[in-house]
Motif scaffolding. Structure first.
Motif, mmCIF file in Angstrom:
data_model
loop_
_atom_site.group_PDB
_atom_site.id
_atom_site.type_symbol
_atom_site.label_atom_id
_atom_site.label_comp_id
_atom_site.label_asym_id
_atom_site.label_seq_id
_atom_site.Cartn_x
_atom_site.Cartn_y
_atom_site.Cartn_z
ATOM 1 N N VAL A 105 0.834 -1.198 0.000
ATOM 2 C CA VAL A 105 0.000 0.000 0.000
ATOM 3 C C VAL A 105 0.870 1.249 0.000
ATOM 4 C CG1 VAL A 105 -1.651 1.355 1.339
ATOM 5 C CG2 VAL A 105 -1.999 -1.104 1.052
ATOM 6 N N ASN A 106 1.941 1.232 0.803
ATOM 7 C CA ASN A 106 2.845 2.381 0.856
ATOM 8 C C ASN A 106 3.540 2.614 -0.481
ATOM 9 O OD1 ASN A 106 2.256 2.861 3.562
ATOM 10 N ND2 ASN A 106 3.904 1.516 4.294
ATOM 11 N N THR A 141 1.012 -0.010 -4.762
ATOM 12 C CA THR A 141 0.492 -1.185 -5.483
ATOM 13 C C THR A 141 -1.007 -1.322 -5.258
ATOM 14 O OG1 THR A 141 2.620 -2.276 -5.146
ATOM 15 C CG2 THR A 141 0.764 -3.657 -5.835
ATOM 16 N N TYR A 142 -1.434 -1.091 -4.015
ATOM 17 C CA TYR A 142 -2.849 -1.112 -3.665
ATOM 18 C C TYR A 142 -3.205 0.212 -2.978
ATOM 19 C CZ TYR A 142 -2.090 -6.172 -4.211
ATOM 20 O OH TYR A 142 -1.746 -7.399 -4.687
ATOM 21 N N ASP A 143 -4.495 0.562 -3.066
ATOM 22 C CA ASP A 143 -4.972 1.767 -2.375
ATOM 23 C C ASP A 143 -5.356 1.475 -0.935
ATOM 24 O OD1 ASP A 143 -4.879 3.680 -4.603
ATOM 25 O OD2 ASP A 143 -6.399 2.371 -5.493
ATOM 26 N N GLY A 144 -5.538 0.208 -0.627
ATOM 27 C CA GLY A 144 -5.903 -0.211 0.710
ATOM 28 C C GLY A 144 -6.157 -1.704 0.704
ATOM 29 N N LYS A 189 -8.503 -1.225 5.964
ATOM 30 C CA LYS A 189 -7.335 -0.427 6.320
ATOM 31 C C LYS A 189 -6.814 0.296 5.088
ATOM 32 C CE LYS A 189 -5.971 -3.470 10.141
ATOM 33 N NZ LYS A 189 -4.857 -4.208 10.805
ATOM 34 N N ALA A 190 -6.540 1.594 5.246
ATOM 35 C CA ALA A 190 -6.060 2.423 4.147
ATOM 36 C C ALA A 190 -5.226 3.557 4.721
ATOM 37 C CB ALA A 190 -7.228 2.971 3.342
ATOM 38 N N PRO A 191 -4.359 4.165 3.914
ATOM 39 C CA PRO A 191 -3.541 5.286 4.410
ATOM 40 C C PRO A 191 -4.387 6.424 4.967
ATOM 41 C CG PRO A 191 -2.713 4.523 2.301
ATOM 42 C CD PRO A 191 -4.008 3.817 2.529
#
Length: 417
Positions: free
Chosen positions: A94-95, A98-101, A118-120
């Motif tokens: 995610v960081n 590659t993925y948004d969450g 879970k997401a930034p």
């Protein structure tokens, strides 16, 4: 009458040609055009053209496929990828972008489905609502399978209950008519509030500015204070109507071009297709009377000061009165039959918003409307009479004047002339 017409025309055309009017009008017209095209502007600058990429850890017994199907029913802007990675690895992914969450699908102790998202950032509440809706649909489908319910039975179980509403009062508005009236009243309340508070205060500020040039002393000796005051009020009212006509005209054209493919037309799209002519006429009447009422009040309050800074402070009570009326009107939108709305609708300073609200949403007797209008006209007449006297003495007062005690001083100056 000739002098009144000359002063009226001078006020109108001078203000119409002023830089402040031109700049304000141009800025507002640009704002109207931008608002009408807000959808296209957002689409042009929207960089989120790619789908929201969500990794899913399925810790259940094969719920992912069903959940993915329900996500597709909720939104077409989300892509799911089933993964078998650890949370630590997913956080790194995610960081890196590659993925948004990522989402963890699991069941609790009672075997009820739940999810951990879970997401930034959790600022995009729309994403959370979409996932929650899809999870709820998945949970309902799983429960139906356990209870051996058919799709038709599940649909019947989840269908909302219908509550038919019928008014026992003769000629009462239906729920659809009330919703339509509420929307129209809501919009026009904002127009009446902001237009009156802006344009009426402009009258007081303009008079204070003219006093600073000492031109008032010359005018007051050749033209009666009543004529001078109402020439200023009506002249600025015409300027205000000209500006509003430009806003509404440009706004109508701009919005029509954006919704020209919609069925039902411009007014049907906003829910005003069946709006009665009487509602529009009442809106115009209460707007004009409200403007005259507060502009008359602002005129003689503005004549007590000679600086713009002092004028703004002297005119502040007008803003407070309008704010109180506006807040009561906001409450009245959901409860137009309340006692506080009924009583305050007959107070002239609150009538423009509150009586219009009642007329738009309720079937009130004609005498109530006529009484409120008559009270407003009477109040305007009283303010005009007192205001003319205060105006005549007030324009001869210079220096710092921030107290309402100066009204008495202005009246004394009028008597001594």
């Amino acid at each position: 009458m000739n002098k009144f017409g000359i002063m009226l025309g001078h006020t109108y055309f001078t203000k119409l040609k002023s830089k402040s009017f031109i700049v304000t009008t141009v800025i507002m017209l640009i704002a109207v055009i931008l608002f009408a095209n807000i959808g296209r502007i957002i689409a042009f600058f929207d960089n989120d053209s790619e789908k929201y990429h969500l990794a899913v850890i399925d810790q259940t017994t094969g719920v992912f496929e069903l959940f993915e199907q329900h996500v597709g029913d909720v939104t077409d802007d989300m892509m799911l990828t089933k993964v078998a990675e650890t949370e630590e690895a997913l956080q790194k992914a995610v960081n890196k972008g590659t993925y948004d969450g990522y989402l963890i699908l699991e069941t609790d102790k009672t075997n009820v489905l739940k999810g951990i998202y879970k997401a930034p950032s959790l600022a995009q509440s729309g994403r959370t609502m979409e996932l929650q809706s899809a999870l709820q649909a998945t949970k309902s489908t799983l429960a139906a399978e356990q209870l051996q319910l058919s799709p038709e039975q599940l649909e019947s179980l989840n269908s909302p209950v219908l509550l038919e509403k019928v008014s026992l009062m003769e000629h009462a508005k239906s729920e659809e008519e009330l919703n339509q009236a509420r929307g129209l009243v809501y919009i026009l309340l904002f127009i009446i509030y902001f237009a009156v508070i802006f344009y009426a205060n402009t009258v007081g500020i303009e008079i204070a500015n003219e006093k600073s040039s000492r031109v008032m002393e010359i005018l007051i000796s050749s033209v009666s204070p009543t004529k001078q005051m109402f020439a200023k009020i009506i002249g600025l009212a015409l300027v205000s109507l000209t500006q509003m006509a430009l806003f509404l005209g440009i706004g109508y054209v701009a919005i029509s071009k954006n919704f020209d493919t919609l069925q039902g037309g411009f007014f049907d799209f906003f829910g005003f297709g069946e709006t009665s002519i009487s509602s529009i006429l009442y809106a115009i009447v209460f707007f004009l009377l409200g403007y005259l009422l507060f502009a008359t009040l602002a005129a003689f309050l503005g004549s007590l000061v000679s600086r713009t800074e002092d004028a703004q402070q002297m005119l502040m009570p007008i803003s407070f009165i309008l704010m109180i009326g506006f807040f009561i009107a906001m409450y009245g939108l959901s409860n137009p039959e309340s006692t506080v709305v009924t009583v305050t609708s007959f107070i002239p300073f609150f009538t423009p918003m509150l009586m219009f609200l009642r007329v738009g949403m309720l079937n009130i007797p004609l005498w109530e409307t006529m009484l409120s209008i008559s009270l407003m006209v009477l109040t305007i007449g009283i303010l005009a009479t007192i205001g003319a006297r205060v105006y005549r003495g007030g324009v001869l007062m210079y220096g710092h004047s921030r107290s309402f005690k100066d009204i008495k001083k202005a009246l004394q100056l009028t008597k001594n002339e």
